[in-house]
Design a protein around this motif. Sequence first.
Motif, mmCIF file in Angstrom:
data_model
loop_
_atom_site.group_PDB
_atom_site.id
_atom_site.type_symbol
_atom_site.label_atom_id
_atom_site.label_comp_id
_atom_site.label_asym_id
_atom_site.label_seq_id
_atom_site.Cartn_x
_atom_site.Cartn_y
_atom_site.Cartn_z
ATOM 1 N N PRO A 131 0.835 -1.204 0.000
ATOM 2 C CA PRO A 131 0.000 0.000 0.000
ATOM 3 C C PRO A 131 0.872 1.256 0.000
ATOM 4 O O PRO A 131 2.096 1.180 0.104
ATOM 5 C CB PRO A 131 -0.762 -0.120 1.328
ATOM 6 C CG PRO A 131 0.206 -0.831 2.227
ATOM 7 C CD PRO A 131 0.959 -1.793 1.337
ATOM 8 N N LEU A 132 0.234 2.405 -0.098
ATOM 9 C CA LEU A 132 0.970 3.656 0.026
ATOM 10 C C LEU A 132 1.529 3.766 1.446
ATOM 11 O O LEU A 132 0.915 3.301 2.407
ATOM 12 C CB LEU A 132 0.050 4.846 -0.262
ATOM 13 C CG LEU A 132 -0.429 4.983 -1.719
ATOM 14 C CD1 LEU A 132 -1.444 6.104 -1.827
ATOM 15 C CD2 LEU A 132 0.750 5.242 -2.651
ATOM 16 N N PRO A 133 2.696 4.358 1.609
ATOM 17 C CA PRO A 133 3.248 4.510 2.950
ATOM 18 C C PRO A 133 2.414 5.486 3.768
ATOM 19 O O PRO A 133 1.673 6.311 3.215
ATOM 20 C CB PRO A 133 4.658 5.062 2.693
ATOM 21 C CG PRO A 133 4.556 5.742 1.371
ATOM 22 C CD PRO A 133 3.577 4.936 0.575
ATOM 23 N N PRO A 134 2.495 5.424 5.095
ATOM 24 C CA PRO A 134 1.736 6.356 5.924
ATOM 25 C C PRO A 134 2.173 7.790 5.679
ATOM 26 O O PRO A 134 3.325 8.063 5.339
ATOM 27 C CB PRO A 134 2.064 5.902 7.363
ATOM 28 C CG PRO A 134 3.316 5.125 7.245
ATOM 29 C CD PRO A 134 3.300 4.476 5.899
ATOM 30 N N LEU A 135 1.241 8.721 5.848
ATOM 31 C CA LEU A 135 1.544 10.121 5.614
ATOM 32 C C LEU A 135 2.489 10.681 6.673
ATOM 33 O O LEU A 135 3.339 11.509 6.376
ATOM 34 C CB LEU A 135 0.254 10.943 5.586
ATOM 35 C CG LEU A 135 -0.715 10.638 4.436
ATOM 36 C CD1 LEU A 135 -1.982 11.460 4.574
ATOM 37 C CD2 LEU A 135 -0.048 10.916 3.089
ATOM 38 N N GLU A 136 2.323 10.211 7.906
ATOM 39 C CA GLU A 136 3.164 10.714 8.977
ATOM 40 C C GLU A 136 4.488 9.955 9.027
ATOM 41 O O GLU A 136 4.547 8.766 8.751
ATOM 42 C CB GLU A 136 2.443 10.629 10.331
ATOM 43 C CG GLU A 136 2.090 9.228 10.774
ATOM 44 C CD GLU A 136 0.709 8.787 10.341
ATOM 45 O OE1 GLU A 136 0.062 8.045 11.100
ATOM 46 O OE2 GLU A 136 0.267 9.178 9.231
ATOM 47 N N GLU A 137 5.539 10.661 9.371
ATOM 48 C CA GLU A 137 6.877 10.083 9.466
ATOM 49 C C GLU A 137 7.006 9.199 10.700
ATOM 50 O O GLU A 137 7.731 8.191 10.687
ATOM 51 C CB GLU A 137 7.914 11.195 9.540
ATOM 52 C CG GLU A 137 9.349 10.732 9.744
ATOM 53 C CD GLU A 137 10.304 11.896 9.985
ATOM 54 O OE1 GLU A 137 11.364 11.905 9.350
ATOM 55 O OE2 GLU A 137 9.988 12.786 10.801
#
Length: 270
Positions: free
Chosen positions: A261-267
Amino acid sequence: MDRGSLATATATAAVGDLDPAVCFGAVMHERHVAAHNRFVYPSAFLRLPLSRIDALRVPLLGIERAAAFSFRRRDHGARDGSPLLPWLHRILDAHGLRHACDGEVVLQTMPRVLGYVFNPVSFWFCHDASGRLRVVLAEVSNTFGERHNYLVHHPDLRPIESGDELRASKIFHVSPFFPVRGEYRFRFERRPGLHAVTVDLWDDGVLQLSTRLGGRAEALDGRAMRRWLLRQPFMTLGVIARIHWQALRLAVRRVRFHSKPLPPLEETSR
């Protein structure tokens, strides 16, 4: 005990939790569901107190320079070569944790070996002014070039004792043979001369995966680094090779494959 063993034992006993160290041990992974799989490989890692890292002078280990082993700031943190502590402090500030972490930060990681490195996970151990462990940041990388940080600590920020269990929700894709869901349970074991991290993945009350990385600490000096080079000169290349080998074994056994999936938006998450 012969003189060699005595020297090793003495050196091990003299290495404190906040001292520069090299740890020799092993990494273990065990898959508990659908196509049980377990493997153990020899491993080694460094423990580097970040306040002292620029002053380290160790044969075979280059700090920001080429050597048989080398540590580069660009392999961690912001990945742009900038100083590491300000990056970490910004994360701690953003999560309201900086006040509890006013002591030494020890980065546990693998260096570049003959120029190459892949760290599935590095741990930043954040201590208070009394040397007590308060917060751990797990810096996780996958083979797709993505990264995510998990911050773990007690809700009341009391010191983390050896064997305490700390939890974080899984939100970052690592293996295509597990979905991005569930919960990580971390345990950090510290005994005289021994450092170990256990990370278990649980999903819906079922243990999915157990991992453990541990090793016995020795003084970070030329003798230890020469031994590492003689024993495991291609260790970091071996890490990525073994990841793909184990993935191939699971694929042959037709374990379900989960698309990335797309990586999480937060670091960083906790």
